[in-house]
Motif scaffolding. Structure first.
Motif, PDB file in Angstrom:
ATOM      1  N   PHE A  91       0.831  -1.199   0.000  1.00  0.00           N
ATOM      2  CA  PHE A  91       0.000   0.000   0.000  1.00  0.00           C
ATOM      3  C   PHE A  91       0.868   1.253   0.000  1.00  0.00           C
ATOM      4  CE2 PHE A  91      -3.832  -2.150   2.284  1.00  0.00           C
ATOM      5  CZ  PHE A  91      -4.096  -2.858   1.123  1.00  0.00           C
ATOM      6  N   THR A 122      -1.722   6.111  -4.925  1.00  0.00           N
ATOM      7  CA  THR A 122      -2.954   6.702  -5.450  1.00  0.00           C
ATOM      8  C   THR A 122      -3.552   5.886  -6.582  1.00  0.00           C
ATOM      9  OG1 THR A 122      -1.750   8.093  -7.031  1.00  0.00           O
ATOM     10  CG2 THR A 122      -2.145   9.004  -4.830  1.00  0.00           C
ATOM     11  N   GLU A 137     -10.771   6.072   0.119  1.00  0.00           N
ATOM     12  CA  GLU A 137     -10.124   4.760   0.039  1.00  0.00           C
ATOM     13  C   GLU A 137     -11.022   3.850  -0.792  1.00  0.00           C
ATOM     14  OE1 GLU A 137      -9.232   1.110   3.182  1.00  0.00           O
ATOM     15  OE2 GLU A 137      -9.347   3.169   3.896  1.00  0.00           O
ATOM     16  N   PHE A 163      -5.611   4.932  -2.484  1.00  0.00           N
ATOM     17  CA  PHE A 163      -6.005   5.978  -1.538  1.00  0.00           C
ATOM     18  C   PHE A 163      -5.899   7.352  -2.198  1.00  0.00           C
ATOM     19  CE2 PHE A 163      -3.984   2.372   0.398  1.00  0.00           C
ATOM     20  CZ  PHE A 163      -4.846   2.003   1.419  1.00  0.00           C
ATOM     21  N   ARG A 197      -6.429  -2.124  -3.253  1.00  0.00           N
ATOM     22  CA  ARG A 197      -6.846  -0.872  -2.642  1.00  0.00           C
ATOM     23  C   ARG A 197      -5.895   0.274  -2.982  1.00  0.00           C
ATOM     24  NH1 ARG A 197      -8.480  -1.598   3.474  1.00  0.00           N
ATOM     25  NH2 ARG A 197      -9.521  -3.318   2.387  1.00  0.00           N
ATOM     26  N   LEU A 228       0.730   6.894   0.408  1.00  0.00           N
ATOM     27  CA  LEU A 228      -0.217   5.801   0.189  1.00  0.00           C
ATOM     28  C   LEU A 228      -0.557   5.837  -1.294  1.00  0.00           C
ATOM     29  CD1 LEU A 228      -2.653   6.125   3.237  1.00  0.00           C
ATOM     30  CD2 LEU A 228      -0.826   4.460   2.915  1.00  0.00           C
TER      31      LEU A 228
END
Length: 500
Positions: free
Chosen positions: A254, A329, A372, A360, A358, A327
């Motif tokens: 992440f 993108t 998120e 962010f 995932r 984090l």
């Protein structure tokens, strides 16, 4: 308590004899007894034998919240605020907002209802005056009606407004529909469940009726988890990629450096997406240091001076900007790593990669955006691919998802040219919703990686949440992800089947 349950059990049996069927919730309201007491009596009757048959039903109803009950007792927020305004001299707005409970919502509703006016030029600060001589507290009356006659007596607009104001709550109620069983009788002798030493000593066990033991009973089914709709759609989309011959990329980081997230994609360091209001930056660890040295120099040179048919961005590229940890993108940072690895092979081999994980973004929350979310990404690297290949791949991919109403709109991305936004029609929102972005990676991104000049890479990305909302008819993303998710929705939703 046992006597109460026995009395209620007799009441249920007598009512069954008279009516043939009874609903536990309706009967509890009719006789003024707690519904749980009736449920206990029903379960007691069930344990005796086939005296009664039951069928469980579930329904939702609107009930007053604590705040709603207070409005019924003392008046609505706006009515109480109106009463606090002196009919002749008015009142200071500051004093009004400080002394009246829930003054903010009351003032807003009273002003929009045309009950009050405000003089902003008054001596001592803004002053509030009555605009009408008297009012009718329609909110209080409507809440009274709901409390006594139910939500059917109110309009959808009223319910929506009261829910927004948190004056009412939606409560799920379970009840039992009871009918006579094959051994039905209004006089039921209670069966004993255990043999005691006293029964044996006195001999009273001879005249007792004992409840038979069921050694074949399976017991209470253990509670189990249920897949969230996002995970159901994720599994289906992953299967689509695998059927199309794609290989899944490793996406287990992440945290990513700005170099792989931005610079390797030929995204300039002054790009707005790299600002703090769009991206989450890490404080610890703040920087990354492990980069391929030769490749980093080629990326720097391309940004500063261009190359590969490009002028570049003509600015001083800074290593410390590229080292900043964030984090990620987008999962395109993973694609960049994989394409760089591909470029280091002695002989190029065409590949098809995908990832679902995932990402962010520092975005404002609304019905279709979260800070998120999950990104789906597909990447195809081969000789001489074109925009037509990309559009064909997108149509095939989305048709396998059951989404055939697509539109493509020209767009700009720093790392793709040409670029396209992909839209799908959302039946719930009744409008076209952006479901993805796509394009052909620029030479300024690919050639520094070491890929051959005649190799093109087409790619597309979309969120997992948007197709899930379309599939399950969800209009607000906050009902799908986050603290407002109804866990019963997770339990009840069917398996995902994307119509091909």
């Amino acid at each position: 308590m046992a006597t109460k349950v026995d009395d209620v059990a007799e009441l249920i049996l007598r009512t069954l004899r008279e009516r043939g069927s009874v609903d536990s919730y309706d009967l509890s309201a009719e006789v003024g007894k707690d519904h749980q007491l009736l449920v206990g009596a029903i379960k007691s009757l069930q344990s005796i034998g086939d005296v009664i048959k039951t069928e469980q039903r579930q329904f939702e109803k609107w009930v007053l919240s604590a705040e709603g009950s207070e409005c019924v007792e003392r008046g609505s927020h706006e009515a109480r605020l109106f009463d606090a305004v002196d009919p002749k001299s008015g009142v200071s707005q500051a004093e009004l907002m400080k002394t009246v409970p829930n003054a903010k919502i009351g003032f807003s509703k009273a002003m929009s209802g045309g009950w009050l006016r405000i003089d902003k030029q008054a001596h001592g600060g803004p002053r509030v005056f009555r605009k009408v001589a008297s009012i009718t507290d329609s909110v209080r009356e409507a809440l009274r009606v709901l409390s006594s006659r139910g939500a059917d007596s109110l309009t959808e607009e009223q319910l929506k407004d009261f829910k927004k104001r948190k004056l009412i709550n939606n409560v799920v109620t379970k009840s039992f529909v009871v009918t006579p069983g094959s051994e039905f009788s209004t006089e039921v002798a209670k069966q004993d469940t255990e043999l005691t030493p006293e029964m044996i000593q006195s001999g009273s066990w001879k005249s007792k009726t004992f409840k038979p033991y069921n050694f074949d009973a399976l017991g209470v089914p253990p509670s189990r988890g249920h897949l969230h709709p996002l995970m159901k759609v994720r599994a289906e989309i992953r299967q689509i990629f695998l059927e199309m011959g794609f290989t899944e990329m490793p996406t287990n980081n992440f945290i990513e450096s700005s170099f792989w997230n931005f610079d390797a994609l030929f995204q300039p360091q002054q790009h707005p997406a790299r600002d703090a209001h769009d991206t989450f930056f890490l404080k610890d660890p703040m920087y990354s240091y492990d980069f391929p040295t030769d490749y980093l120099e080629r990326v720097k040179r391309t940004h500063e001076k261009g190359g590969y048919g490009s002028f570049g961005y003509q600015y001083d590229w800074k290593l410390e900007e590229a080292q900043k940890n964030i984090l990620r993108t987008h999962t395109t940072a993973v694609s960049a790593r994989m394409l760089y690895k591909l470029g280091q092979q002695e002989n190029f081999t065409p590949v098809k990669y995908f990832s679902i994980d995932r990402v962010f973004r520092n975005e404002a929350l609304d019905a279709t955006h979260l800070a998120e979310f999950h990104q789906i990404e597909g990447v195809v690297a081969d000789y001489n691919l074109t925009l037509g290949d990309l559009m064909g791949m997108l149509n095939e991919f989305f048709s396998k998802m059951g989404i055939r109403r697509l539109r493509f709109k020209p767009a700009f991305n720093p790392y793709t040219e040409p670029s396209m936004e992909v839209f799908s029609y959302h039946e719930g929102l009744k409008k076209w919703v952006e479901v993805g972005n796509s394009g052909v990676f620029r030479p300024e991104m690919l050639l520094p990686m070491g890929l051959p000049e005649d190799v093109s890479v087409i790619a597309w990305g979309l969120s997992l949440e948007r197709p899930t909302m379309i599939k399950y008819g969800i209009s607000n993303i906050r009902e799908l992800v986050g603290h407002k998710v109804n866990l019963q929705m997770v339990h009840n939703n069917p398996l995902c089947r994307l119509d091909s």
